[in-house]
Design an enzyme around this catalytic site. Sequence first.
Site, PDB file in Angstrom:
ATOM      1  N   HIS A 164       0.840  -1.201   0.000  1.00 48.19           N
ATOM      2  CA  HIS A 164       0.000   0.000   0.000  1.00 48.19           C
ATOM      3  C   HIS A 164       0.878   1.254   0.000  1.00 48.19           C
ATOM      4  O   HIS A 164       2.046   1.201   0.400  1.00 48.19           O
ATOM      5  CB  HIS A 164      -0.852   0.045   1.280  1.00 48.19           C
ATOM      6  CG  HIS A 164      -1.948  -0.969   1.324  1.00 48.19           C
ATOM      7  ND1 HIS A 164      -2.088  -1.870   2.354  1.00 48.19           N
ATOM      8  CD2 HIS A 164      -2.983  -1.206   0.473  1.00 48.19           C
ATOM      9  CE1 HIS A 164      -3.161  -2.627   2.135  1.00 48.19           C
ATOM     10  NE2 HIS A 164      -3.715  -2.246   1.006  1.00 48.19           N
ATOM     11  N   CYS A 251      -2.510  -0.224   9.856  1.00 45.65           N
ATOM     12  CA  CYS A 251      -3.572  -1.153   9.398  1.00 45.65           C
ATOM     13  C   CYS A 251      -4.481  -1.624  10.517  1.00 45.65           C
ATOM     14  O   CYS A 251      -5.617  -1.999  10.273  1.00 45.65           O
ATOM     15  CB  CYS A 251      -3.000  -2.427   8.806  1.00 45.65           C
ATOM     16  SG  CYS A 251      -1.430  -2.326   8.071  1.00 45.65           S
TER      17      CYS A 251
HETATM   18  C1  CIR Z   1      -3.864  -7.929   3.114  1.00 42.50           C
HETATM   19  O1  CIR Z   1      -3.083  -8.412   2.288  1.00 42.50           O
HETATM   20  O2  CIR Z   1      -4.879  -7.332   2.766  1.00 42.50           O
HETATM   21  C2  CIR Z   1      -3.555  -8.103   4.572  1.00 42.50           C
HETATM   22  N1  CIR Z   1      -2.921  -9.343   4.806  1.00 42.50           N
HETATM   23  C3  CIR Z   1      -2.676  -6.982   5.060  1.00 42.50           C
HETATM   24  C4  CIR Z   1      -3.330  -5.638   4.989  1.00 42.50           C
HETATM   25  C5  CIR Z   1      -2.472  -4.559   5.528  1.00 42.50           C
HETATM   26  N2  CIR Z   1      -3.191  -3.340   5.578  1.00 42.50           N
HETATM   27  C6  CIR Z   1      -2.654  -2.128   5.548  1.00 42.50           C
HETATM   28  O3  CIR Z   1      -1.458  -1.995   5.353  1.00 42.50           O
HETATM   29  N3  CIR Z   1      -3.457  -1.084   5.633  1.00 42.50           N
END
Ligand code: CIR
Length: 256
Positions: A164, A251
């Site tokens: 991201h 996150c």
């Molecule tokens: C994903 O791949 O969607 C999750 N395992 C990790 C999301 C991480 N989110 C973030 O950095 N905002």
Amino acid sequence: MLKHAIVRPPAANFDMGLTSVDFGKPDLALARDQHARYCAALQGCGLELTRLEADANFPDSTFVEDTAVLTPQAAILTRPGAPSREGEVIGIGRALRRVYSRFHVITAPGTVDGGDVCAANGHFFIGLSERTNAEGARQLAGYLDKEGFTSAVVDIRGIDGILHLKSGISYLGENRLVLIDALAAWPVFHGYEIVRVPAGESYAANLLRINGHAIIPAGYPCFETALRDLGYATIALDMSEFRKMDGALTCLSLRF
Ligand code: CIR
């Protein structure tokens, strides 16, 4: 001033979530312990927490940030780019309805992950990534404009190693941006004072600035020293188990 955060602990099948890295399987007990410390740190920074139940229907549901973009007046419910995560928005919407009365919704074919959205004092950087597409970015920019905010799109699809936008950028306040090397010279960030994350410590680019504190991941000593030298009071948290699932500090909460 931030007052609240929504959090959701990792579910029993947390290790079934999405990941692009190869750091091994997460240890659930340790992840829960790290999550509890994370929650305590947010409370220590003055935030009141809404704690949602763990949700094994969605192994990635602890990463609540991806499901909404929050402004002081309005909540924008996203449409996460990974199909396995789309349904997470329903539960978050329910929780946000207790707080917000004004909503916008990202609709198909648009996709947006909240991890691609970095707020910098009334201006929003929107990352175009594998999760956030051009249509999602367009809808989000329109909603932000309606709410009185400006935005700029940053295409990160050519940068290796970041899922991201916020894997590579944080806003510290005081017109200062933390940036990884790959983003540091981009014209879209001109006009800000840039704090570069040292090579080899790029995971630390994702940090939380909450009410005078800077929460950073533990294990990045050069970056922590640089922040302290700039006068920030740092709190370092072990994020090892979330990192295994591509997760980082921002996150794990939605802050408002
Ligand atoms: C994903 O791949 O969607 C999750 N395992 C990790 C999301 C991480 N989110 C973030 O950095 N905002």
